[in-house]
Design a protein around this motif. Structure first.
Motif, short mmCIF file in Angstrom:
data_model
loop_
_atom_site.label_atom_id
_atom_site.label_comp_id
_atom_site.label_asym_id
_atom_site.label_seq_id
_atom_site.Cartn_x
_atom_site.Cartn_y
_atom_site.Cartn_z
N UNK A 64 0.79 -1.23 0.00
CA UNK A 64 0.00 0.00 0.00
C UNK A 64 0.83 1.28 0.00
N UNK A 65 2.14 1.16 0.21
CA UNK A 65 2.96 2.37 0.16
C UNK A 65 2.96 2.99 -1.24
N UNK A 66 3.04 2.15 -2.25
CA UNK A 66 3.10 2.66 -3.63
C UNK A 66 1.86 3.45 -4.02
N UNK A 67 0.64 2.91 -3.84
CA UNK A 67 -0.53 3.72 -4.19
C UNK A 67 -0.70 4.95 -3.31
N UNK A 68 -0.31 4.85 -2.03
CA UNK A 68 -0.42 6.01 -1.14
C UNK A 68 0.46 7.15 -1.63
N UNK A 69 1.72 6.84 -1.93
CA UNK A 69 2.64 7.88 -2.37
C UNK A 69 2.33 8.35 -3.79
N UNK A 70 1.69 7.50 -4.59
CA UNK A 70 1.32 7.94 -5.94
C UNK A 70 0.25 9.03 -5.87
N UNK A 71 -0.63 8.94 -4.88
CA UNK A 71 -1.63 10.00 -4.69
C UNK A 71 -0.94 11.27 -4.21
N UNK A 72 0.01 11.11 -3.32
CA UNK A 72 0.74 12.26 -2.79
C UNK A 72 1.51 12.98 -3.89
N UNK A 73 2.02 12.22 -4.84
CA UNK A 73 2.85 12.80 -5.89
C UNK A 73 2.09 13.06 -7.18
N UNK A 74 0.76 13.10 -7.11
CA UNK A 74 -0.03 13.34 -8.31
C UNK A 74 0.41 14.63 -8.98
N UNK A 75 0.78 14.58 -10.25
CA UNK A 75 1.24 15.80 -10.93
C UNK A 75 0.09 16.76 -11.17
N UNK A 76 0.43 18.02 -11.35
CA UNK A 76 -0.60 19.03 -11.64
C UNK A 76 -1.26 18.72 -12.96
N UNK A 77 -2.56 18.91 -13.02
CA UNK A 77 -3.31 18.64 -14.24
C UNK A 77 -3.37 19.88 -15.12
N UNK A 78 -3.75 19.69 -16.35
CA UNK A 78 -3.83 20.80 -17.30
C UNK A 78 -5.05 21.65 -17.01
N UNK A 79 -5.09 22.84 -17.61
CA UNK A 79 -6.20 23.75 -17.38
C UNK A 79 -7.51 23.18 -17.90
N UNK A 80 -7.43 22.27 -18.88
CA UNK A 80 -8.64 21.67 -19.43
C UNK A 80 -9.30 20.72 -18.44
N UNK A 81 -8.59 20.32 -17.39
CA UNK A 81 -9.12 19.36 -16.43
C UNK A 81 -9.38 20.04 -15.10
N UNK A 82 -10.17 21.09 -15.13
CA UNK A 82 -10.42 21.89 -13.94
C UNK A 82 -11.00 21.07 -12.80
N UNK A 83 -11.93 20.15 -13.12
CA UNK A 83 -12.59 19.38 -12.08
C UNK A 83 -11.59 18.52 -11.32
N UNK A 84 -10.71 17.83 -12.06
CA UNK A 84 -9.70 16.99 -11.43
C UNK A 84 -8.71 17.85 -10.66
N UNK A 85 -8.35 18.99 -11.23
CA UNK A 85 -7.39 19.87 -10.59
C UNK A 85 -7.93 20.37 -9.24
N UNK A 86 -9.23 20.59 -9.15
CA UNK A 86 -9.84 21.03 -7.90
C UNK A 86 -9.75 19.95 -6.83
N UNK A 87 -9.90 18.70 -7.23
CA UNK A 87 -9.87 17.60 -6.27
C UNK A 87 -8.46 17.33 -5.75
N UNK A 88 -7.50 17.57 -6.55
CA UNK A 88 -6.14 17.12 -6.24
C UNK A 88 -5.59 17.59 -4.89
N UNK A 89 -5.67 18.86 -4.52
CA UNK A 89 -5.11 19.28 -3.24
C UNK A 89 -5.73 18.56 -2.04
N UNK A 90 -7.02 18.30 -2.09
CA UNK A 90 -7.67 17.63 -0.97
C UNK A 90 -7.16 16.20 -0.81
N UNK A 91 -6.94 15.53 -1.93
CA UNK A 91 -6.42 14.17 -1.86
C UNK A 91 -4.96 14.16 -1.42
N UNK A 92 -4.18 15.12 -1.91
CA UNK A 92 -2.78 15.21 -1.48
C UNK A 92 -2.68 15.51 0.01
#
Length: 245
Positions: A116-144
Motif C-alpha cells: 500500500x505504500x506505492x498507491x499512497x505515495x502515488x496519490x501524494x505525488x499526483x502531478x498538476x493537471x492541465x487547465x482543461x481538467x479543472x474538475x480533477x485539478x480542484x480535487x487534487x489538493x484535498x487528496x494530497x
C-alpha cells in the motif's frame, strides 16, 4: 493445539451462560429442605455481574464469522482512493477511514507487506493537471492533503515505516510539496506534519531534508535526536507557509 484455536476455546468458555436448571431428584426424601433467607441475610449488589472480559483476537473472530479483517479494510479503502470512477466525497471518506486504521502500529507496519505504500505515495505525488481538467485539478489538493496526513500518521514514532518512506522516495516528495510557494496551503501544512514525523529520531531522513534545504541557506547538519534542533527546521518550514520566512 493452535494458539488461536486455544484462545477461541477460552473465549467460548468465558462467554458461556451456565444452565439455570439442575437435574430433578427422583427421590424427594433426598432433597434438602429449602432455607428461606431473611432480607438481612441476602446481600444486594444493585447490579448484575459483568461478563468476563474477552482476550480473543478480534481478527480471529472476524475470520470465524466472515467479517473483513483490518488488512482487508485497508486494501478496500485504498482501492476507493485510487479508483478513477469514485467520487471525491467517497475518496475522502475512504482516506479518513484509512488514516484511522493506520494509527495502529501493526497496521502501519502492514503497509509494506500489503503493497500500500506505492498507491499512497502515488496519490501524494499526483502531478498538476492541465487547465482543461479543472474538475480533477480542484480535487487534487484535498487528496494530497489526506495522503500527506496518512504518511505522517504511519511514520510517527515508527522506525520501520520511516525507513520504508525514505526508501520509496517519499521524503523528497514531501519536502517539494512543503516548500512549493504556489502550492495549496493545506497540502503544505500536512506535508510539513509528515516531514516532522519522518525525521524525528531518524537521521537518514533528516539528512535528506537538510540537503534539500541547502538552497534556502538551511543546509547545516541537524541531529535527528535533538528535538529542539528538529523543531527549528519544522518551525522554519511553517513560517514559510505563513509568508514570514
Amino acid at each position: 493445539m493452535d494458539r488461536n484455536l486455544n484462545n477461541l476455546l477460552k473465549w467460548s468458555i468465558e462467554n458461556s451462560v451456565p444452565s439455570s436448571t439442575t437435574p430433578a431428584s427422583t427421590d424427594s426424601a433426598d432433597r434438602p429442605t429449602a432455607i428461606t433467607a431473611r432480607p438481612s441475610d441476602t446481600p444486594s449488589t444493585g447490579a448484575a455481574t459483568a461478563p468476563p472480559a474477552s482476550n480473543v483476537n478480534p481478527e480471529l473472530l472476524s475470520a470465524l464469522f466472515g467479517g473483513p479483517s483490518e488488512a482487508d479494510l485497508m486494501r478496500a479503502a485504498m482501492e476507493v482512493v485510487t479508483d478513477p470512477t469514485a467520487t471525491l466525497d467517497n475518496k475522502l471518506i475512504a482516506f479518513d477511514n484509512f488514516e484511522q486504521l493506520i494509527e495502529s502500529l501493526d497496521n502501519a507496519n502492514n503497509l509494506e507487506p500489503l503493497g500500500l505504500w506505492t498507491p499512497l505515495l502515488s496519490v501524494l505525488a499526483t502531478p498538476a493537471k492541465s487547465e482543461e481538467e479543472e474538475e480533477i485539478k480542484t480535487y487534487e489538493p484535498e487528496l494530497q492533503r489526506m495522503a500527506a496526513w496518512c504518511v505522517g500518521t504511519a511514520v510517527q514514532n515508527n522506525v520501520k515505516s520511516q525507513e520504508r518512506l525514505l526508501a520509496m522516495g517519499g521524503v523528497p516528495t514531501l519536502l517539494k510539496l512543503a516548500t512549493a510557494e504556489d502550492g495549496d496551503v493545506g497540502v503544505r501544512r500536512k506535508s510539513i506534519y509528515a516531514l516532522s514525523s519522518a525525521v524525528r529520531n531518524y537521521q537518514p531522513s533528516m539528512d535528506v531534508v537538510v540537503e534539500g534545504l541547502a538552497k534556502y541557506g538551511r543546509g547545516e547538519k541537524v541531529d535527528a535526536a535533538d528535538m529542539d534542533a528538529v523543531d527549528g527546521v519544522i518551525d522554519w518550514l511553517r513560517e514559510r507557509v505563513k509568508g514570514k520566512a
